[in-house]
Design an enzyme around this catalytic site. Structure first.
Site, PDB file in Angstrom:
ATOM      1  CE  LYS A 250      10.314  11.333  24.182  1.00 22.94           C
ATOM      2  NZ  LYS A 250       9.591  12.129  23.230  1.00 22.94           N
ATOM      3  CE  LYS A 424       9.210  12.818  29.031  1.00 25.13           C
ATOM      4  NZ  LYS A 424       8.393  13.574  28.359  1.00 25.13           N
TER       5      LYS A 424
HETATM    6  N1  LIG Z   1      10.268   4.511  21.117  1.00 25.52           N
HETATM    7  C1  LIG Z   1       9.335   4.961  21.638  1.00 25.52           C
HETATM    8  N2  LIG Z   1       8.414   4.520  22.625  1.00 25.52           N
HETATM    9  C2  LIG Z   1       7.691   5.313  23.236  1.00 25.52           C
HETATM   10  N3  LIG Z   1       7.487   6.583  22.886  1.00 25.52           N
HETATM   11  C3  LIG Z   1       7.965   7.064  21.655  1.00 25.52           C
HETATM   12  C4  LIG Z   1       8.986   6.428  21.043  1.00 25.52           C
HETATM   13  N4  LIG Z   1       9.267   7.243  20.270  1.00 25.52           N
HETATM   14  C5  LIG Z   1       8.808   7.988  20.248  1.00 25.52           C
HETATM   15  N5  LIG Z   1       7.906   8.156  21.260  1.00 25.52           N
HETATM   16  C6  LIG Z   1       6.748   9.276  21.503  1.00 25.52           C
HETATM   17  O1  LIG Z   1       7.552   9.833  22.890  1.00 25.52           O
HETATM   18  C7  LIG Z   1       6.209  10.400  23.686  1.00 25.52           C
HETATM   19  C8  LIG Z   1       6.825   9.781  25.110  1.00 25.52           C
HETATM   20  O2  LIG Z   1       6.988  10.983  25.716  1.00 25.52           O
HETATM   21  P1  LIG Z   1       6.057  11.458  26.969  1.00 25.52           P
HETATM   22  O3  LIG Z   1       5.244  10.517  27.590  1.00 25.52           O
HETATM   23  O4  LIG Z   1       6.399  12.278  27.698  1.00 25.52           O
HETATM   24  O5  LIG Z   1       5.099  12.368  25.781  1.00 25.52           O
HETATM   25  P2  LIG Z   1       5.205  13.789  25.570  1.00 25.52           P
HETATM   26  O6  LIG Z   1       4.300  14.580  26.755  1.00 25.52           O
HETATM   27  O7  LIG Z   1       4.434  14.084  24.218  1.00 25.52           O
HETATM   28  O8  LIG Z   1       6.724  14.107  25.538  1.00 25.52           O
HETATM   29  P3  LIG Z   1       7.348  14.952  24.821  1.00 25.52           P
HETATM   30  O9  LIG Z   1       6.260  16.301  24.970  1.00 25.52           O
HETATM   31  O10 LIG Z   1       8.694  15.015  25.407  1.00 25.52           O
HETATM   32  O11 LIG Z   1       7.160  14.635  23.284  1.00 25.52           O
HETATM   33  C9  LIG Z   1       5.253   9.346  23.361  1.00 25.52           C
HETATM   34  O12 LIG Z   1       3.922   9.894  23.508  1.00 25.52           O
HETATM   35  C10 LIG Z   1       5.512   9.132  21.860  1.00 25.52           C
HETATM   36  O13 LIG Z   1       4.547   9.879  21.134  1.00 25.52           O
END
Ligand SMILES: Nc1ncnc2c1ncn2[C@@H]1O[C@H](COP(=O)(O)OP(=O)(O)OP(=O)(O)O)[C@@H](O)[C@H]1O
Length: 589
Positions: A250, A424
């Site tokens: 991630k 995640k």
């Molecule tokens: N390999 C990956 N696959 C999917 N998403 C990824 C990956 N690496 C990084 N990310 C990021 O992680 C995010 C997924 O977490 P989430 O859906 O909770 O978004 P978020 O609310 O922005 O999360 P956070 O605040 O925890 O970053 C995605 O929006 C993306 O930007």
């Protein structure tokens, strides 16, 4: 249609805070809109076109005041006085227009088409000499419209329409006006791939449900990205995934949609804003590296140190976000690498309905890695030890954790959805304190003592996706620096409204209501049951909601919209997760 019909609908909408009512009132207007439908739905959003077209009015309060004084013969100071008294430029324009109309007989019924085209004139001109053109177009509207009309027109131009409707409310009204409830999910899915409310509205109005059903990704049109759920233990993730799954790093950077069609390349952010001009280096590197007919890639952009290959915190290039570069300009010392983790479209074909392992295979076959484009590091496994090692390695390599991805036949790309196909697992779930929350500021309390003259606390809400409403979850008073504290009233000044905003559920009454717009990231010690907050009210316990104890500010999340805030459902899940952890700990003890 005459604009006065829009005006009377807006004023009816202002008098209710109930979502169903808002939907019904709006649907009535949309049914009558005929050829003006597209314009009307944009105007309800307070816009002239979808965000990704980047059309902005670019007319400051000062210019509006100048126009008002020049039409009325009042001085700038006199107009300012009325503005100060009413606190709203729309109402100020209305008051002034009332005076003008008593003296002239010019006022006629303007059509929606006319108003829209004048507004477009205001937005279209920029740069040298545009001030006069903008003022002329606004003054034309001021002279020719009725006082009530100019109130809303002015609010649209100044970005303060605030009818309390989110895109999903407008979509519901469209469904109710032109379609059938059974298609609601299909319509939402279409909107997630083509987030242009005017475009969707016209398809629905013409009864073209097939086009809606077949809507998928289109190169150069941003889509709402797929999001991940969260779980606290690898065992739970494995369970949820039904055994074997993929695990990817991630990356902690900026979500990036990269679209290409022929010689055109565009980049969009998670908030659907076009950011092509902020990242001319990515565009150039892409053009140098790949030669597809068309493609859409999803990934995360991260700055890195070219000497060591180390990933760096995104803050190192975050100044780029608001700044536009031309191609010859040096962007920064720090290069950016895009880690691609999905492909939605290639050479004229949508790939979203293929299972994820097949999409990944297509990525591997077509996107050859180089210095600027890499594929997300991943493993496939059902061995918890192996996954734990991979997770630890991800942290060592500068990532936030891992994302588990479903590899079954059903693992399609779901635009705009936070679902269990992706889960995640982050470093901070390992510690006592739970994940952070992204919450919307909906109110403020006066400060006392050392905080006299600024706010003592902010009232924060989460987003209830099912009800499309905001529910209060905590009162935030910690984590601010003194400097930040002194800036708070300035930051929120223009968002203060005189009554509880629409779609907000709150039993608390703050000193100031704040229109839901700004999102803050906070951490807290524990989620508890609380009789004073409305988050998940009556769900865990009768007569109570959920609240966050000891919240502290991490940062402002200007990249998130209020509807991107942590949802009530997520908080319920986190509450249950927390209970489970406490129970196991107690058993262990
Ligand atoms: N390999 C990956 N696959 C999917 N998403 C990824 C990956 N690496 C990084 N990310 C990021 O992680 C995010 C997924 O977490 P989430 O859906 O909770 O978004 P978020 O609310 O922005 O999360 P956070 O605040 O925890 O970053 C995605 O929006 C993306 O930007």
């Amino acid at each position: 249609m005459e604009f006065s019909e829009v005006t009377s609908t807006f004023s009816e909408m202002e008098n209710t805070t109930k979502r169903l009512e808002l939907t019904r009132i709006l649907a009535n207007l949309l049914k009558k809109a005929n050829n003006d439908l597209k314009y009307i739905v944009y105007l309800v959003q307070g816009k002239l076109a979808p965000d990704f077209e980047g059309i902005e009015f670019g007319m400051s309060d000062k210019l509006i005041i100048k126009s008002l004084s020049s039409v009325s013969g009042l001085s700038d100071e006199e107009v300012n006085k009325i503005f100060y008294k009413t606190g709203d430029l729309g109402t100020t324009a209305m008051e002034i227009s009332k005076n003008i109309s008593q003296k002239s007989l010019f006022n006629e019924d303007l059509t929606v088409n006319y108003v829209y085209s004048k507004l477009m004139e205001i937005a279209k001109f920029s740069g040298h000499g545009s001030i006069k053109t903008k003022m002329d177009s606004y003054m034309d509207l001021l002279m020719n419209s009725k006082p009530d009309d100019i109130k809303y027109i002015t609010r649209i131009i100044t970005g303060k329409l605030r009818l309390g409707v989110a895109d999903s409310t407008i979509l519901d009204s469209l469904v109710s006006a032109f379609s059938d409830k059974k298609y609601a999910d299909i319509i939402e899915n279409a909107y997630n791939f083509h987030p242009d409310i005017g475009y969707i509205a016209e398809l629905l109005q013409s009864g073209n449900i097939d086009a809606i059903k077949n809507m998928g990704p289109e190169p150069l049109i941003p889509f709402k990205v797929m999001l991940a759920e969260r779980l606290k233990s690898l065992a739970d993730i494995k369970d949820k995934m039904g055994g074997r799954a993929a695990y990817e790093y991630k990356y902690d950077g900026l979500r990036t949609e990269l679209h290409q069609k022929g010689s055109e390349v565009k980049i969009f952010s998670r908030g659907l804003e076009e950011t092509t001009q902020n990242f001319p280096d990515i565009v150039k590197n892409f053009k140098d590296s790949f030669h597809f007919e068309s493609c859409i890639l999803d990934g995360e952009s991260v700055p890195y140190n070219p000497d060591t290959g180390e990933l760096m915190p995104f803050q190192m290039v975050s100044q780029r976000r608001g700044r536009k570069y031309d191609l010859t300009e040096k962007t920064s010392e720090i290069p950016i690498v895009m880690f691609i983790f999905d492909i939605l479209y290639l050479n004229g074909k949508s790939l979203i309905n293929l299972p994820y392992p097949e999409r990944r295979k297509i990525l591997e076959e077509n996107v050859k890695e180089n210095e600027y484009f890499k594929l997300a590091t991943r493993i496939e496994s059902d061995d918890e030890n192996e996954i734990m090692k991979f997770f630890e390695k991800s942290i060592e390599d500068g990532c936030e954790g891992i994302v588990s991805k479903n590899i079954s036949e059903d693992s399609v790309y779901r635009a705009g959805a936070r679902g269990w196909l992706w889960i995640k697992f982050k470093r901070d779930y390992q510690q006592e304190i739970s994940d952070s929350f992204d919450l919307v500021v909906v109110g403020a309390f006066n400060g006392h003592g050392r905080r006299k003259g600024t706010y003592g606390a902010l009232l924060l809400a989460c987003y209830n996706e099912k009800k499309d409403s905001f529910e209060t979850f905590t009162k935030l008073g910690s984590g601010f620096t003194d400097e930040m504290l002194s800036e708070l009233p300035g930051i929120f000044k223009s968002l203060i409204v005189d009554k509880k905003p629409a779609r907000l559920d709150s039993t608390m009454i703050p000193d100031y209501w704040i229109y839901p717009s700004k999102v803050v990231e906070v951490k807290g010690a524990e989620i508890t049951v609380s009789p004073v907050h409305t988050c998940a009210y009556n769900i865990i316990e009768k007569g109570s909601g959920l609240a966050l104890r000891f919240p502290r500010l991490i940062k402002f999340r200007d990249d998130k919209n209020p509807e991107d805030a942590t949802t009530t459902e997520e908080i319920i899940e986190m509450y249950k997760m927390q209970k489970k952890t406490i129970n196991t700990k107690e058993k262990e003890d």
